[in-house]
Motif scaffolding. Sequence first.
Motif, PDB file in Angstrom:
ATOM      1  N   HIS A  62      -6.686   5.886  -3.343  1.00 62.67           N
ATOM      2  CA  HIS A  62      -6.127   5.448  -4.625  1.00 62.67           C
ATOM      3  C   HIS A  62      -6.792   6.190  -5.787  1.00 62.67           C
ATOM      4  O   HIS A  62      -6.115   6.680  -6.702  1.00 62.67           O
ATOM      5  N   GLN A  63      -8.108   6.317  -5.739  1.00 63.73           N
ATOM      6  CA  GLN A  63      -8.832   7.018  -6.799  1.00 63.73           C
ATOM      7  C   GLN A  63      -8.495   8.509  -6.810  1.00 63.73           C
ATOM      8  O   GLN A  63      -8.297   9.105  -7.873  1.00 63.73           O
ATOM      9  N   ALA A  64      -8.438   9.109  -5.628  1.00 64.60           N
ATOM     10  CA  ALA A  64      -8.145  10.538  -5.538  1.00 64.60           C
ATOM     11  C   ALA A  64      -6.753  10.868  -6.068  1.00 64.60           C
ATOM     12  O   ALA A  64      -6.502  11.988  -6.535  1.00 64.60           O
ATOM     13  N   LEU A  65      -5.865   9.889  -6.019  1.00 63.98           N
ATOM     14  CA  LEU A  65      -4.501  10.081  -6.522  1.00 63.98           C
ATOM     15  C   LEU A  65      -4.384   9.734  -8.003  1.00 63.98           C
ATOM     16  O   LEU A  65      -3.284   9.681  -8.547  1.00 63.98           O
ATOM     17  N   GLY A  66      -5.536   9.473  -8.633  1.00 64.36           N
ATOM     18  CA  GLY A  66      -5.541   9.217 -10.071  1.00 64.36           C
ATOM     19  C   GLY A  66      -5.607   7.763 -10.461  1.00 64.36           C
ATOM     20  O   GLY A  66      -5.486   7.431 -11.649  1.00 64.36           O
ATOM     21  N   GLY A  67      -5.816   6.876  -9.491  1.00 67.28           N
ATOM     22  CA  GLY A  67      -5.890   5.453  -9.792  1.00 67.28           C
ATOM     23  C   GLY A  67      -7.210   5.065 -10.426  1.00 67.28           C
ATOM     24  O   GLY A  67      -8.210   5.770 -10.302  1.00 67.28           O
ATOM     25  N   SER A  68      -7.226   3.933 -11.078  1.00 67.33           N
ATOM     26  CA  SER A  68      -8.431   3.443 -11.746  1.00 67.33           C
ATOM     27  C   SER A  68      -9.455   2.966 -10.727  1.00 67.33           C
ATOM     28  O   SER A  68      -9.110   2.436  -9.671  1.00 67.33           O
TER      29      SER A  68
ATOM     30  N   LEU B 232       0.828  -1.204   0.000  1.00 66.72           N
ATOM     31  CA  LEU B 232       0.000   0.000   0.000  1.00 66.72           C
ATOM     32  C   LEU B 232       0.866   1.259   0.000  1.00 66.72           C
ATOM     33  O   LEU B 232       0.634   2.191  -0.787  1.00 66.72           O
ATOM     34  N   ALA B 233       1.860   1.287   0.875  1.00 70.48           N
ATOM     35  CA  ALA B 233       2.740   2.452   0.958  1.00 70.48           C
ATOM     36  C   ALA B 233       3.482   2.668  -0.359  1.00 70.48           C
ATOM     37  O   ALA B 233       3.593   3.797  -0.854  1.00 70.48           O
ATOM     38  N   GLU B 234       3.965   1.590  -0.929  1.00 70.55           N
ATOM     39  CA  GLU B 234       4.675   1.678  -2.207  1.00 70.55           C
ATOM     40  C   GLU B 234       3.743   2.167  -3.311  1.00 70.55           C
ATOM     41  O   GLU B 234       4.109   3.011  -4.137  1.00 70.55           O
ATOM     42  N   HIS B 235       2.535   1.651  -3.309  1.00 71.59           N
ATOM     43  CA  HIS B 235       1.576   1.978  -4.363  1.00 71.59           C
ATOM     44  C   HIS B 235       1.116   3.432  -4.291  1.00 71.59           C
ATOM     45  O   HIS B 235       1.133   4.150  -5.294  1.00 71.59           O
TER      46      HIS B 235
ATOM     47  N   ARG C  41       8.377  11.252   2.855  1.00 64.54           N
ATOM     48  CA  ARG C  41       8.587  12.694   2.992  1.00 64.54           C
ATOM     49  C   ARG C  41       8.179  13.428   1.712  1.00 64.54           C
ATOM     50  O   ARG C  41       7.609  14.517   1.768  1.00 64.54           O
ATOM     51  N   GLN C  42       8.443  12.819   0.573  1.00 60.22           N
ATOM     52  CA  GLN C  42       8.124  13.458  -0.704  1.00 60.22           C
ATOM     53  C   GLN C  42       6.633  13.444  -1.028  1.00 60.22           C
ATOM     54  O   GLN C  42       6.115  14.373  -1.638  1.00 60.22           O
ATOM     55  N   CYS C  43       5.941  12.383  -0.619  1.00 55.38           N
ATOM     56  CA  CYS C  43       4.543  12.234  -1.043  1.00 55.38           C
ATOM     57  C   CYS C  43       3.537  12.506   0.075  1.00 55.38           C
ATOM     58  O   CYS C  43       2.328  12.468  -0.167  1.00 55.38           O
ATOM     59  N   ARG C  44       4.009  12.774   1.268  1.00 55.03           N
ATOM     60  CA  ARG C  44       3.136  12.855   2.439  1.00 55.03           C
ATOM     61  C   ARG C  44       1.948  13.802   2.245  1.00 55.03           C
ATOM     62  O   ARG C  44       0.800  13.418   2.459  1.00 55.03           O
ATOM     63  N   ASP C  45       2.205  15.039   1.859  1.00 61.55           N
ATOM     64  CA  ASP C  45       1.134  16.031   1.780  1.00 61.55           C
ATOM     65  C   ASP C  45       0.055  15.611   0.784  1.00 61.55           C
ATOM     66  O   ASP C  45      -1.147  15.722   1.063  1.00 61.55           O
TER      67      ASP C  45
END
Length: 249
Positions: free
Chosen positions: A217-223, A159-162, A170-174
């Motif tokens: 996942h969807q909010a981040l652009g996932g299918s 999940l964290a990787e995905h 640190r880069q993706c937290r926000d």
Amino acid sequence: MAELNIQADSVTKGYRERLTEGRWAMAHLVHVWHERNGWSHKVLPALAETLDLGRVHNSQISNLRNGKLASPGPEVFLALGQANAVLHAGLESIRARLGEVHPELLEVLAAGAEPLRNARGEALGAGDLLEIFVGLAPLPPGFDWRIEADEGASLSAALAEHLCGGQSWRQCRDQVMAAYPASKSQRRERFAEVMAGLRDYSAEELDGELLDLHATHQALGGSSRSGAEGFLAELRQKAKGMTAGTQGT
């Protein structure tokens, strides 16, 4: 067809086995329902008492969640079914009443009040819950992902990787935290810890979180074509790949 399935099943499954399976199915249902809404075991009894929906004690909810309530009376299912119907109707119909007599409960429900629904989107009633408890009906959609206890760690890592797309926390937290829809601070803190690799979700926690994790996942652009079940399958595939990669190094 359902009647035929029950009759065929009864040939190979005794009533004691059916009751045991039903009791644990109900335990899972009640646990995940509370987990998704961020409730303590006191919420449903308080709702039932405040609105005179029936009588169910805190200890009965706790024992239902743990699979230890072997013979609940009909009033338990009545109270749960009535409370579920109220939640299905929406908070607006009870907001004024709760605001007057139990504002703390209203605050809790405002943060999470998802009802139990069947495949047609209808609220589960007392009879539906009783059938699940005695093993005559399956769990409703979205409550039986069949996540095994030993999958928690691998699925958490996947999940964290995905969700971070290979970036560091640190880069993706926000971005990821903004996409995660749960509002309760306890759930958000737990999610952040999992994403940072500080802890893992348990199988039961994943059961309760999966719909919101899929929404993230969807909010981040996932299918969204395969739904939450497809998202879980994707995480399992990624977990297998990560495990294979670790073993190969």
